[in-house]
Enzyme design. Structure first.
Site, PDB file in Angstrom:
ATOM      1  N   GLU A   1       0.823  -1.210   0.000  1.00 60.89           N
ATOM      2  CA  GLU A   1       0.000   0.000   0.000  1.00 60.89           C
ATOM      3  C   GLU A   1       0.854   1.256   0.000  1.00 60.89           C
ATOM      4  O   GLU A   1       2.077   1.196   0.212  1.00 60.89           O
ATOM      5  CB  GLU A   1      -0.932  -0.011   1.205  1.00 60.89           C
ATOM      6  CG  GLU A   1      -0.178   0.035   2.510  1.00 60.89           C
ATOM      7  CD  GLU A   1      -0.743   1.054   3.461  1.00 60.89           C
ATOM      8  OE1 GLU A   1      -0.970   2.202   3.039  1.00 60.89           O
ATOM      9  OE2 GLU A   1      -0.939   0.707   4.636  1.00 60.89           O
TER      10      GLU A   1
ATOM     11  N   LYS B   1      -3.707  -1.145  14.613  1.00 56.89           N
ATOM     12  CA  LYS B   1      -2.899  -0.103  15.275  1.00 56.89           C
ATOM     13  C   LYS B   1      -3.392   0.063  16.712  1.00 56.89           C
ATOM     14  O   LYS B   1      -4.587   0.097  16.963  1.00 56.89           O
ATOM     15  CB  LYS B   1      -3.045   1.217  14.520  1.00 56.89           C
ATOM     16  CG  LYS B   1      -2.537   1.149  13.090  1.00 56.89           C
ATOM     17  CD  LYS B   1      -2.595   2.532  12.456  1.00 56.89           C
ATOM     18  CE  LYS B   1      -2.303   2.457  10.980  1.00 56.89           C
ATOM     19  NZ  LYS B   1      -3.440   1.857  10.227  1.00 56.89           N
TER      20      LYS B   1
HETATM   21  N1  PSU Z   1       0.011   0.951   8.401  1.00 53.19           N
HETATM   22  C1  PSU Z   1       0.970   1.825   8.804  1.00 53.19           C
HETATM   23  N2  PSU Z   1       0.752   3.159   8.593  1.00 53.19           N
HETATM   24  C2  PSU Z   1      -0.386   3.614   7.973  1.00 53.19           C
HETATM   25  C3  PSU Z   1      -1.388   2.676   7.535  1.00 53.19           C
HETATM   26  C4  PSU Z   1      -1.126   1.339   7.783  1.00 53.19           C
HETATM   27  O1  PSU Z   1       1.992   1.429   9.381  1.00 53.19           O
HETATM   28  O2  PSU Z   1      -0.532   4.839   7.796  1.00 53.19           O
HETATM   29  C5  PSU Z   1      -2.637   3.177   6.828  1.00 53.19           C
HETATM   30  C6  PSU Z   1      -3.285   2.108   5.942  1.00 53.19           C
HETATM   31  O3  PSU Z   1      -3.376   2.616   4.632  1.00 53.19           O
HETATM   32  C7  PSU Z   1      -4.667   1.909   6.538  1.00 53.19           C
HETATM   33  C8  PSU Z   1      -4.927   3.272   7.076  1.00 53.19           C
HETATM   34  O4  PSU Z   1      -5.639   1.482   5.597  1.00 53.19           O
HETATM   35  O5  PSU Z   1      -3.694   3.585   7.721  1.00 53.19           O
HETATM   36  C9  PSU Z   1      -6.114   3.328   8.019  1.00 53.19           C
HETATM   37  O6  PSU Z   1      -6.692   4.603   7.954  1.00 53.19           O
HETATM   38  P1  PSU Z   1      -8.145   4.856   8.589  1.00 53.19           P
HETATM   39  O7  PSU Z   1      -7.968   4.536  10.063  1.00 53.19           O
HETATM   40  O8  PSU Z   1      -8.435   6.313   8.323  1.00 53.19           O
HETATM   41  O9  PSU Z   1      -9.078   3.926   7.894  1.00 53.19           O
END
Ligand code: PSU
Ligand code: MN
Length: 333
Positions: free
Chosen positions: A42, A183
């Site tokens: 990604e 996370k």
């Molecule tokens: N993993 C990381 N850093 C990130 C992400 C994943 O180490 O920034 C990103 C991914 O693209 C994931 C996004 O889909 O964070 C999630 O964002 P949100 O919580 O707004 O859906």
């Protein structure tokens, strides 16, 4: 699917579906045609997860780790109305340095195509592109999930209902996503429950607990645990072979030497979350904001852990993709 010789691949009718906006790099298309292992990567973590030059460093390291495992990397991003699967070195550099990169998820994919310019794909949009290109395995850092305070606000009032589009995408798109867990800024127990409700298998490699991104354990038992990436690949082959429509989440803990102790993280997360709330940070801005604030509050410890876990996930996804490709009968390719 056929290559056009200029880095583009036409798929299907070409006028409808994601295939109509897909540009697959020649190396990736060749590997897919030959049934060789490919790992999608990604790009939101490049544009929104780290500052320059850490972001270009980890983008290159991830691609190298996938190659070292014996698979072909395909970093996914959007540019001027096309979904790119596999970026050239100069494209990767531009994505890491240019300002105003859109964060593209399922709900914003059409608007981002309309807007033009550069876009970075989150887990949901990357899964969509991977599936359209025929890529079964994808590596990220940590998935999105149910934010803390999604159901009930800290003051007891109505929650934000902020639940990442990553979860519903895992439920509908048949791609294996390798991560280091949800996370830890999220509500990990609720995220694990939400995955179960959606029918998404959660398989942890080498641990009994679901890993918590910067920390190796979350305190939440993993619904399924296996010993190796190869064993995860066998379950993935069965899951994908059932044609259930959904994907599978594979979690692998951050390497021991780079993890941040969970109690230290919890202290800081409370503070960062409260600050985000009083600053009115919400929606797509929340996760990048919290990641950046956690980096400040831990003196860079979360950044070191994040870089390490992304490299480790890319390597693991490479091994998984290799095992998956070896297990597939030539007739299925
Ligand atoms: N993993 C990381 N850093 C990130 C992400 C994943 O180490 O920034 C990103 C991914 O693209 C994931 C996004 O889909 O964070 C999630 O964002 P949100 O919580 O707004 O859906
Ligand atoms: Mn969100």
């Amino acid at each position: 699917m056929s290559g056009t010789g200029d880095g583009r691949v036409e798929r299907g009718s070409g006028t409808r579906g994601i295939g109509a906006v897909l540009r697959v790099a020649d190396e990736v298309a060749d590997a897919l045609r030959a049934g060789r292992p490919v790992v999608a990567l990604e790009s939101t973590l490049i544009s929104h997860g780290f500052p320059y030059p850490e972001n270009i460093g980890i983008a290159r390291d991830s691609e190298r780790a996938v190659r070292a495992a014996g698979a072909v990397p395909a970093t996914v991003a959007m540019h001027d109305g096309r979904l790119l699967v596999g970026l050239a070195a100069d494209e990767l550099e531009t994505l890491a340095t240019v300002h105003g990169v859109a964060k593209v998820a399922r709900p914003t994919i059409a608007a981002a195509l309309h807007r033009g310019g550069w876009g970075a794909t989150t887990v949901s949009a990357t899964m969509m592109a991977a599936q359209a290109a025929g890529i079964a395995v994808f590596a990220t850092g940590g998935i999105g999930g149910v934010h803390r305070g999604a159901l009930v606000a800290p003051d007891g009032g109505r929650g934000s209902l902020d639940i990442s589009a990553d979860l519903d995408e895992l439920a509908r798109t048949p791609v294996v996503v390798v991560c280091a867990g949800p996370k830890l800024i999220l509500d990990v127990p609720l995220t694990v429950e939400a995955l179960e409700t959606r029918g998404v298998p959660l398989v942890t490699i080498g641990a009994d607990e679901v890993p918590a991104f910067w920390a190796r354990s979350s305190g939440v038992p993993s619904p399924i645990s296996v010993a190796s990436a190869e064993e995860a690949a066998r379950i993935a082959a069965l899951h994908l072979g059932l044609d259930l429509g959904g994907g599978m989440l594979v979690c692998t803990p951050v390497p021991e030497e780079d993890q941040v102790p969970r109690d230290r993280l919890e202290e800081v997360i409370d503070r960062a979350t409260a600050e985000a709330a009083s600053a009115g940070i919400r929606g797509a801005d929340l996760t990048p904001w919290l990641l950046a604030r956690m980096a400040e509050l831990t003196g860079g410890a979360t950044v070191r852990a994040n870089l390490s876990l992304i490299r480790n996930n890319a390597r693991t996804a490479g091994s998984l993709a290799v095992a998956l490709a070896e297990g597939r009968a030539p007739a299925d390719r």
